[in-house]
Design an enzyme around this catalytic site. Sequence first.
Site, mmCIF file in Angstrom:
data_model
loop_
_atom_site.group_PDB
_atom_site.id
_atom_site.type_symbol
_atom_site.label_atom_id
_atom_site.label_comp_id
_atom_site.label_asym_id
_atom_site.label_seq_id
_atom_site.Cartn_x
_atom_site.Cartn_y
_atom_site.Cartn_z
ATOM 1 N N HIS A 59 0.833 -1.207 0.000
ATOM 2 C CA HIS A 59 0.000 0.000 0.000
ATOM 3 C C HIS A 59 0.868 1.258 0.000
ATOM 4 O O HIS A 59 0.699 2.138 -0.854
ATOM 5 C CB HIS A 59 -0.918 -0.016 1.231
ATOM 6 N N GLU A 60 1.776 1.348 0.955
ATOM 7 C CA GLU A 60 2.614 2.545 1.046
ATOM 8 C C GLU A 60 3.542 2.666 -0.163
ATOM 9 O O GLU A 60 3.847 3.776 -0.621
ATOM 10 C CB GLU A 60 3.421 2.543 2.350
ATOM 11 N N HIS A 119 1.771 4.446 -2.897
ATOM 12 C CA HIS A 119 1.905 5.899 -2.739
ATOM 13 C C HIS A 119 3.270 6.365 -3.252
ATOM 14 O O HIS A 119 3.381 7.396 -3.926
ATOM 15 C CB HIS A 119 1.787 6.292 -1.266
ATOM 16 N N HIS A 168 3.458 6.544 -6.939
ATOM 17 C CA HIS A 168 2.726 7.716 -7.409
ATOM 18 C C HIS A 168 3.652 8.935 -7.425
ATOM 19 O O HIS A 168 3.669 9.704 -8.399
ATOM 20 C CB HIS A 168 1.532 7.953 -6.479
#
Length: 680
Positions: free
Chosen positions: A472-473, A476, A479
């Site tokens: 998940h991190e 980010h 991104h």
Amino acid sequence: MKNIKNNPFLQPRENKYDAIPFDKIKTEDYMPTFEYALELAKANIEKIKSNKSKANFENTILAFETSGELLDEVSSTYFNLYSVESDDKFKALAQQISPMLSAFKNDIMTDANLFRRIKKVYDSRNDMVLTTERMRLVEKFYHDFERNGALLDKEGKLKLRNIETELSKLGPQFSQNLLKATNSFKLHITDENELIGLPDSAKEAAAFTAKQNGKDEGWMFTLQSPSLTPIFKYAKNRELRKKLYMKFRSRAFKGEFDNRQILKKIADLQYNRSKLLGYENLAEYKLEERMAKDTTEVKEFLDSIYSVAINPAKNELNELKKLALEMDGISNLYPWDVSYYSEKLKKKKFDYDEEELRPYFKFENVVKGLFEVATKLYGLQFNSIDNIPVYHPDVQVYKVNDENKIYIGLLYVDLFPRETKNGGAWMTNYRSQGLSKGKIRRPHVSINANFTPTTDKSPSLLRLGEVETLFHEFGHALHSLLSECEFTTLASPNVFWDFVELPSQVMENWVKEKETLDLFARHYQTGKKIPELLIKKVKAVENFNKGMANITQLTYGFLDMAWFADNPLKIKDVEKFEKEVTEKTRILPEIENTNISCSFAHIFGGGYSAGYYSYKWAELLDADAFEYFKKNGIFNKEIAKSFRENILARGNSEHPMKLYMKFRGKKPDPDAMFRRDGLK
């Protein structure tokens, strides 16, 4: 301006990546640097205002975009370290720094002369030859001024300044109280009979924690996730589960580190600020720049999930109650029982025990696999480098290149708990991608977590949930790393708040796929690949208790909107208010002397106020996006290229729904999330 030429922030960097010199910066360096950077930024603003030339993109918008570069660097460094590596002396600076920054922002956003020049560019923007991103930047700056007090009269501007000064102090106070409350509890156990059911890995970690805290024998438990989670899942000792649950759920609620008055002030001030700016409440203010248009849409969205999930959640709970009665004669199930009997039910129905997976999730192997997924999707290469300064020995730095060996950015990885670090997991930037110091620069990104650490007897072996959090991190981080914007203000991940979780949540989908697990899931002792039978079990339990999981998330979402989508001035009792709000989603008995709001750092100590719904909103998007991958292959290069070019790279250069439709070819299917969760 002050002479601070020997300040580490201003010295030539000894590394070619212009990385922050953490090894040279001392606590006493921050205030002089802040003061100097503020003076520099103010001087740059004065140059814009005093410019006699006609206002245009270059002399007004671009000049404003680059006016506070040093201030941005010092601020991001300070506040990032505040969360990951800071003592009381370091944290105390926030009470000086935050008001200074708040006052500076307020001065800018309420400066009539500066706004006049911004407005002139905005009014004539259609007569200029501007790229899509430059047009977006002009419109964003104009609306930022509008939304932050530029149109207020003198009295209104003074009120706004006072509100923002006070808010700037309260957020850090909330976070500091929560961290101190978390660190204040340590439970030392010397009787092993109290730990029946606990896996050897959890006992080993607790024994190691005890030694680290000066205890020659026994086991020590804290309120950090790696310590708590095994207790809730496996400890047969119901009183132990209850004790730790009560301590965890009452953090910063009453007692020495009580956050009730602080959070109430935050909510009240945010409401007053919103009213002053012409909005009904903070939610209406925030949602003006969200994919969800208003509070009605958010509430209808959350209610739509509730209507689908509530009956499955109740059925799932009844199944747990039946098992608890059969196994232990327990007729009333409480929050500290749910994880325990969920694990028992998984074992009974699927012969599934998450502990079987841990030997295959050695931390280093998982990180390697994580990078390999990014290589297969986007052609990225990650190379560990040790000549970059770090703020703590736990931190590892990676240089990221693309498939053509072109430099993409730096990735800092900091994933283990310590008392100087906030709980939870998050991604942050030390530098955003975009125009800085005269050229387009690549980002410096950090992912942070509190995973199961290495002990004196075994390496770090992660839980499946920790692996998902890491992915998940990392989503980010991708991104940010893959941003290709001209301006840092619009660069990824500076996007609408209910869009920002799409890149992170979509990455979680890869974790449980066989093609992914085959890349890295090796037994830490034998080196053997994870058995296919275990992978099938992981897939079999994928939708286990998804009704309850949805209801849990909705509890937070409804609570957030209750605080910020109405008038909090009417709230007299934080505890009573929360109980009334959470009654709708409460399927377990109400527990006295516990509270969510006092430790709800996302909305009171972070940026998620009136935005927690965005996790579910992004789930809708990510479920739809991953269906597209699944249908065509989870490592499909063309789809990955489209996701990179239209979502990851574009930041806030266009409205997120336009970007999503460019990627997907259509609007997201709202039922995709329910299909994935097995609820439709």
